[in-house]
Scaffold this motif. Sequence first.
Motif, PDB file in Angstrom:
ATOM      1  N   VAL A 167       3.747  13.425  -7.502  1.00 51.90           N
ATOM      2  CA  VAL A 167       3.129  12.456  -8.420  1.00 51.90           C
ATOM      3  C   VAL A 167       4.113  12.123  -9.543  1.00 51.90           C
ATOM      4  O   VAL A 167       4.834  12.997 -10.033  1.00 51.90           O
ATOM      5  CB  VAL A 167       1.802  13.004  -9.000  1.00 51.90           C
ATOM      6  CG1 VAL A 167       2.015  14.285  -9.801  1.00 51.90           C
ATOM      7  CG2 VAL A 167       1.105  11.958  -9.873  1.00 51.90           C
ATOM      8  N   ASP A 190      -5.001  10.672  -3.307  1.00 57.48           N
ATOM      9  CA  ASP A 190      -3.941  10.113  -2.467  1.00 57.48           C
ATOM     10  C   ASP A 190      -3.726   8.626  -2.742  1.00 57.48           C
ATOM     11  O   ASP A 190      -2.650   8.094  -2.474  1.00 57.48           O
ATOM     12  CB  ASP A 190      -4.276  10.309  -0.980  1.00 57.48           C
ATOM     13  CG  ASP A 190      -3.985  11.745  -0.538  1.00 57.48           C
ATOM     14  OD1 ASP A 190      -3.177  12.425  -1.213  1.00 57.48           O
ATOM     15  OD2 ASP A 190      -4.577  12.185   0.461  1.00 57.48           O
ATOM     16  N   ASP A 191      -4.755   7.950  -3.266  1.00 60.78           N
ATOM     17  CA  ASP A 191      -4.608   6.523  -3.570  1.00 60.78           C
ATOM     18  C   ASP A 191      -3.528   6.289  -4.624  1.00 60.78           C
ATOM     19  O   ASP A 191      -2.877   5.251  -4.640  1.00 60.78           O
ATOM     20  CB  ASP A 191      -5.938   5.955  -4.086  1.00 60.78           C
ATOM     21  CG  ASP A 191      -7.039   6.138  -3.066  1.00 60.78           C
ATOM     22  OD1 ASP A 191      -7.058   5.384  -2.092  1.00 60.78           O
ATOM     23  OD2 ASP A 191      -7.843   7.074  -3.233  1.00 60.78           O
ATOM     24  N   VAL A 192      -3.356   7.256  -5.528  1.00 62.53           N
ATOM     25  CA  VAL A 192      -2.344   7.119  -6.588  1.00 62.53           C
ATOM     26  C   VAL A 192      -0.947   7.303  -6.013  1.00 62.53           C
ATOM     27  O   VAL A 192      -0.018   6.573  -6.346  1.00 62.53           O
ATOM     28  CB  VAL A 192      -2.579   8.166  -7.704  1.00 62.53           C
ATOM     29  CG1 VAL A 192      -1.412   8.171  -8.694  1.00 62.53           C
ATOM     30  CG2 VAL A 192      -3.895   7.905  -8.415  1.00 62.53           C
ATOM     31  N   THR A 193      -0.800   8.303  -5.140  1.00 68.52           N
ATOM     32  CA  THR A 193       0.536   8.708  -4.682  1.00 68.52           C
ATOM     33  C   THR A 193       0.875   8.119  -3.316  1.00 68.52           C
ATOM     34  O   THR A 193       1.948   8.400  -2.773  1.00 68.52           O
ATOM     35  CB  THR A 193       0.617  10.239  -4.583  1.00 68.52           C
ATOM     36  OG1 THR A 193      -0.321  10.679  -3.598  1.00 68.52           O
ATOM     37  CG2 THR A 193       0.285  10.895  -5.907  1.00 68.52           C
ATOM     38  N   CYS A 194      -0.047   7.321  -2.749  1.00 67.91           N
ATOM     39  CA  CYS A 194       0.129   6.778  -1.407  1.00 67.91           C
ATOM     40  C   CYS A 194       0.395   7.932  -0.434  1.00 67.91           C
ATOM     41  O   CYS A 194       1.281   7.842   0.427  1.00 67.91           O
ATOM     42  CB  CYS A 194       1.229   5.738  -1.378  1.00 67.91           C
ATOM     43  SG  CYS A 194       0.888   4.358  -2.473  1.00 67.91           S
ATOM     44  N   SER A 195      -0.354   9.003  -0.643  1.00 68.09           N
ATOM     45  CA  SER A 195      -0.322  10.186   0.226  1.00 68.09           C
ATOM     46  C   SER A 195       0.984  10.974   0.176  1.00 68.09           C
ATOM     47  O   SER A 195       1.195  11.864   0.985  1.00 68.09           O
ATOM     48  CB  SER A 195      -0.665   9.837   1.681  1.00 68.09           C
ATOM     49  OG  SER A 195      -1.941   9.250   1.734  1.00 68.09           O
ATOM     50  N   LYS A 250       2.471  17.292  -6.664  1.00 64.20           N
ATOM     51  CA  LYS A 250       1.150  16.939  -7.193  1.00 64.20           C
ATOM     52  C   LYS A 250       0.111  18.043  -6.961  1.00 64.20           C
ATOM     53  O   LYS A 250       0.245  18.838  -6.033  1.00 64.20           O
ATOM     54  CB  LYS A 250       0.672  15.621  -6.592  1.00 64.20           C
ATOM     55  CG  LYS A 250      -0.105  15.724  -5.294  1.00 64.20           C
ATOM     56  CD  LYS A 250      -0.633  14.355  -4.912  1.00 64.20           C
ATOM     57  CE  LYS A 250      -1.663  14.435  -3.779  1.00 64.20           C
ATOM     58  NZ  LYS A 250      -2.958  14.965  -4.201  1.00 64.20           N
ATOM     59  N   GLN A 300       0.810  -1.233   0.000  1.00 63.20           N
ATOM     60  CA  GLN A 300       0.000   0.000   0.000  1.00 63.20           C
ATOM     61  C   GLN A 300       0.835   1.271   0.000  1.00 63.20           C
ATOM     62  O   GLN A 300       0.283   2.364  -0.110  1.00 63.20           O
ATOM     63  CB  GLN A 300      -0.904   0.022   1.241  1.00 63.20           C
ATOM     64  CG  GLN A 300      -1.887  -1.132   1.336  1.00 63.20           C
ATOM     65  CD  GLN A 300      -3.011  -1.022   0.333  1.00 63.20           C
ATOM     66  OE1 GLN A 300      -3.299   0.056  -0.173  1.00 63.20           O
ATOM     67  NE2 GLN A 300      -3.654  -2.142   0.022  1.00 63.20           N
ATOM     68  N   ASP A 301       2.150   1.145   0.173  1.00 61.46           N
ATOM     69  CA  ASP A 301       2.960   2.369   0.237  1.00 61.46           C
ATOM     70  C   ASP A 301       3.809   2.549  -1.018  1.00 61.46           C
ATOM     71  O   ASP A 301       4.800   3.256  -1.007  1.00 61.46           O
ATOM     72  CB  ASP A 301       3.860   2.342   1.481  1.00 61.46           C
ATOM     73  CG  ASP A 301       4.842   1.179   1.448  1.00 61.46           C
ATOM     74  OD1 ASP A 301       4.703   0.287   0.579  1.00 61.46           O
ATOM     75  OD2 ASP A 301       5.747   1.149   2.293  1.00 61.46           O
ATOM     76  N   ASN A 302       3.430   1.888  -2.105  1.00 68.38           N
ATOM     77  CA  ASN A 302       4.221   2.001  -3.343  1.00 68.38           C
ATOM     78  C   ASN A 302       3.389   2.708  -4.418  1.00 68.38           C
ATOM     79  O   ASN A 302       2.527   2.097  -5.040  1.00 68.38           O
ATOM     80  CB  ASN A 302       4.658   0.603  -3.790  1.00 68.38           C
ATOM     81  CG  ASN A 302       5.735   0.659  -4.862  1.00 68.38           C
ATOM     82  OD1 ASN A 302       6.241   1.747  -5.186  1.00 68.38           O
ATOM     83  ND2 ASN A 302       6.068  -0.483  -5.420  1.00 68.38           N
ATOM     84  N   PRO A 303       3.655   4.007  -4.631  1.00 72.44           N
ATOM     85  CA  PRO A 303       2.780   4.827  -5.480  1.00 72.44           C
ATOM     86  C   PRO A 303       2.864   4.467  -6.967  1.00 72.44           C
ATOM     87  O   PRO A 303       3.795   3.798  -7.407  1.00 72.44           O
ATOM     88  CB  PRO A 303       3.315   6.243  -5.249  1.00 72.44           C
ATOM     89  CG  PRO A 303       4.729   6.064  -4.817  1.00 72.44           C
ATOM     90  CD  PRO A 303       4.780   4.775  -4.077  1.00 72.44           C
TER      91      PRO A 303
END
Length: 342
Positions: free
Chosen positions: A119, A110-115, A104, A61-64
């Motif tokens: 970007v 945030d789902d794309v960039t993992c917050s 960004k 989940q932490d890999n954008p």
Amino acid sequence: METKLYNISSADDERQLLEVAAILRSGGLVGIPTETVYGLAANALDGRAVRKIFAAKGRPQDNPLIVHISCLEELYALTDEIPEKALRLAYAFWPGPLTMVLKKSQAVPDDVTCSLPSVAVRMPSHKIANAIIKAAGLPLAAPSANLSGKPSPTSAAHVMHDMYGKIEAVVDGGECEVGIESTVITLCTEPPTLLRPGAVTLRQLQEVIGTVEADPSILSEQNAVIKPSSPGMKYTHYSPDAEVIIVKGSLSAFADLAKVDGSGAAVLCFDGEEKYFPGMTVFSFGAEDDPTAQAHRLFSILRRADELKVKKLFVRYPGTDGVGMAVYNRLLRAAAFRVIEV
Ligand code: TXA
Ligand code: MG
């Protein structure tokens, strides 16, 4: 779910392109060809669709993700601030295998960039990829379309193998020309930093914007684990089932080592060296001085080794000049940083 396979050979195939676009517009996932590797695409502006990518791949989940665009105008919606160096790189290398990390805008979920506040954006040169983005009328978030941890897919068959039943569709646009993922550079540091090497080389970047630093994790395990600047760097990527071992040294020392290991072991050597490994499973990935060819074949060979149930794969050290840096970066991760000097 039944995964539909589309065979699109030309950007003029409007009926099929519209079907694929409709899937993306309604929040579905589609495996798409690009010139680097196949991507697993979803509407980048739809957080719910993007979350499905993580689930289908089993991605941490932490890999954008990288956002794909089809023309420069589309960049303005994704970032509020385009540094002058980013424009110079875009003019030099887009469309093509270069990803830029920028600050960004609010529009990017945030789902794309993992917050992360940044970007990653890329404009692929593959005609079908470009036509799909245009037909959808959306920026597309797309990581490589492999199961997390497996070699990136360079053909539609690879994507079907990993994703069948999990995604709505795969578009077959032929074999990927480059064969490894794009070069990633961040313009959020000064000087800019190379995060992942690819077909656009460090020297080419420096020729356009001057100083570019190479992230130490590119060729070293320690930095990749302790302080990753790009979350993707910390994972052991591209691992085939076989234990991969990179061997630095002369061809004869390499051959002696590989032969001692005997049954179950295979070798990945340079073109023309096959005859030194009689009776063994042998792959060759290009001439020693041709890292572009090596990049093109690397991932499909790693997948082929899995099909053949290879247990151990000894690989010739490819050097790190030019595109060689990208090939070695992928090999190191496939080998979990196991390197032997003979
Ligand atoms: O060639 C490619 O880049 C392919 C095709 C499909 O375009 N895509 C691809 O995506 O390789 P993926 O997810 O496998 O790799 C994306 C890399 C990861 O290492 C990720 O950590 C990094 O880009 N990345 C994405 N957003 C980032 C950000 N905001 N800051 C730093 N690194 C980022
Ligand atoms: Mg990937």
